[in-house]
Motif scaffolding. Structure first.
Motif, PDB file in Angstrom:
ATOM      1  N   THR A  35       3.495  18.487  12.700  1.00 22.61           N
ATOM      2  CA  THR A  35       4.023  17.118  12.613  1.00 22.61           C
ATOM      3  C   THR A  35       5.301  17.073  11.806  1.00 22.61           C
ATOM      4  OG1 THR A  35       1.778  16.233  12.759  1.00 22.61           O
ATOM      5  CG2 THR A  35       3.493  14.763  11.910  1.00 22.61           C
ATOM      6  N   SER A  36       5.295  17.797  10.660  1.00 18.55           N
ATOM      7  CA  SER A  36       6.481  17.830   9.814  1.00 18.55           C
ATOM      8  C   SER A  36       7.667  18.443  10.546  1.00 18.55           C
ATOM      9  CB  SER A  36       6.183  18.628   8.539  1.00 18.55           C
ATOM     10  OG  SER A  36       7.332  18.733   7.730  1.00 18.55           O
ATOM     11  N   SER A  38       8.086  18.497  13.780  1.00 21.04           N
ATOM     12  CA  SER A  38       8.495  17.576  14.838  1.00 21.04           C
ATOM     13  C   SER A  38       9.383  16.479  14.288  1.00 21.04           C
ATOM     14  CB  SER A  38       7.265  16.958  15.505  1.00 21.04           C
ATOM     15  OG  SER A  38       6.477  17.956  16.121  1.00 21.04           O
ATOM     16  N   TRP A  39       8.996  15.916  13.123  1.00 20.04           N
ATOM     17  CA  TRP A  39       9.810  14.883  12.509  1.00 20.04           C
ATOM     18  C   TRP A  39      11.170  15.432  12.104  1.00 20.04           C
ATOM     19  CZ3 TRP A  39       9.812   9.901  12.635  1.00 20.04           C
ATOM     20  CH2 TRP A  39       8.627   9.199  12.866  1.00 20.04           C
ATOM     21  N   GLY A  40      11.167  16.611  11.526  1.00 17.05           N
ATOM     22  CA  GLY A  40      12.425  17.231  11.116  1.00 17.05           C
ATOM     23  C   GLY A  40      13.343  17.475  12.299  1.00 17.05           C
ATOM     24  N   THR A  42      13.285  15.809  15.136  1.00 18.91           N
ATOM     25  CA  THR A  42      13.731  14.502  15.633  1.00 18.91           C
ATOM     26  C   THR A  42      14.880  13.963  14.800  1.00 18.91           C
ATOM     27  OG1 THR A  42      11.502  13.991  16.441  1.00 18.91           O
ATOM     28  CG2 THR A  42      13.015  12.140  16.119  1.00 18.91           C
ATOM     29  N   VAL A  43      14.746  14.055  13.466  1.00 18.53           N
ATOM     30  CA  VAL A  43      15.808  13.578  12.568  1.00 18.53           C
ATOM     31  C   VAL A  43      17.087  14.376  12.794  1.00 18.53           C
ATOM     32  CG1 VAL A  43      16.528  13.401  10.160  1.00 18.53           C
ATOM     33  CG2 VAL A  43      14.222  12.700  10.828  1.00 18.53           C
TER      34      VAL A  43
END
Length: 256
Positions: A35-36, A38-40, A42-43
């Motif tokens: 998840t981390s 994926s967020w990274g 995306t950002v």
């Protein structure tokens, strides 16, 4: 023997319990890391796309939100136009009849000390994407006179004249005169005489005749040429040109 059997039974009964607990913790940690990541990702992609858009807007094609009715009916309040920043990059210069965006600092607006640099940067970035109104120093007008031109208003029939030739300004707002203010000027080399299409509502070069620079806009202050309408969808397409200045000859010695 009974004691050994009991120990073996306890070992067997505890093994299934220990296994799932360890596996569950491992799965939870793995999911958190995924998840981390994926967020990274995306950002990062979001920042990359924003940077690419800002660079494209800075050097190629910039959206510009029309803030006033000074260019009606050609451009309306709320229109989003696309400014071609390559139009004058390779030796070409603004021509009579072009609709351009320019920085009016020093010509239409007095130079003032800078304020909040961060706020100005954020607003500038948003304006360059067409999300907010442009800065108060940015203007959109039509080029009426280029370097060397003599621009006069008005002749006996109430028309604008450039280098002695009358101009039939079909793009003017219905009911407007070419100018309510009489003037007779010669445009210095390297500068432009700018006017809005809605003459009765446009603050343009005429309003700065008595000021330093006389309302002339330096060519190097031009951001680009308005070539397309991007919004609203009903007006989507290229900006219609004008042949109003087609018969104008270059200024001669007797025009200066």
């Amino acid at each position: 023997m009974d004691t050994e059997a009991q120990h073996m039974e306890r070992d067997r009964s505890s093994s299934p319990t220990d296994g799932p607990e360890e596996g569950s913790r491992f799965t939870h940690v793995t999911d958190s890391r995924v998840t981390s990541m994926s967020w990274g990702r995306t950002v990062f992609l979001g920042m990359l796309c924003t940077t690419a858009l800002l660079l494209f807007s800075a050097f190629v094609l910039q959206p510009f939100l029309i803030p006033s009715g000074s260019m009606e009916p050609t451009l309306r309040v709320g229109d989003r136009v696309l400014v071609n920043k390559l139009a004058y990059r390779f030796g070409s210069e603004p021509q009579r009849g072009d609709v351009v965006v320019f920085d009016g600092t020093g010509s239409f607006v007095r130079e003032t000390p800078g304020g909040n640099a961060l706020g100005a940067f954020v607003r500038g970035a948003a304006a360059s994407l067409g999300l907010v109104e442009p800065a108060g120093t940015d203007f959109v007008k039509r080029v009426v006179g280029v370097g060397g031109d003599r621009v006069v208003c008005c002749d006996q029939r109430g028309r604008l004249e450039v280098n002695g030739a009358p101009v039939d300004e079909e793009y003017l707002h219905p009911g407007d005169r070419p100018s309510g203010v009489a003037f007779d000027i010669v445009v210095p080399p390297g500068t432009l005489w700018m006017m809005g299409d809605h003459r009765s509502r446009s603050r343009d070069s005429r309003d700065h005749l008595g000021q330093p620079g006389g309302g002339m806009v330096p060519v190097d202050r031009v951001t680009g040429r308005v070539d397309w309408l991007g919004w609203p969808l009903g007006r989507l397409g290229s900006l219609e040109g004008t042949d109003a200045f087609a018969g104008i000859r270059p200024a001669g010695p007797d025009h200066g």
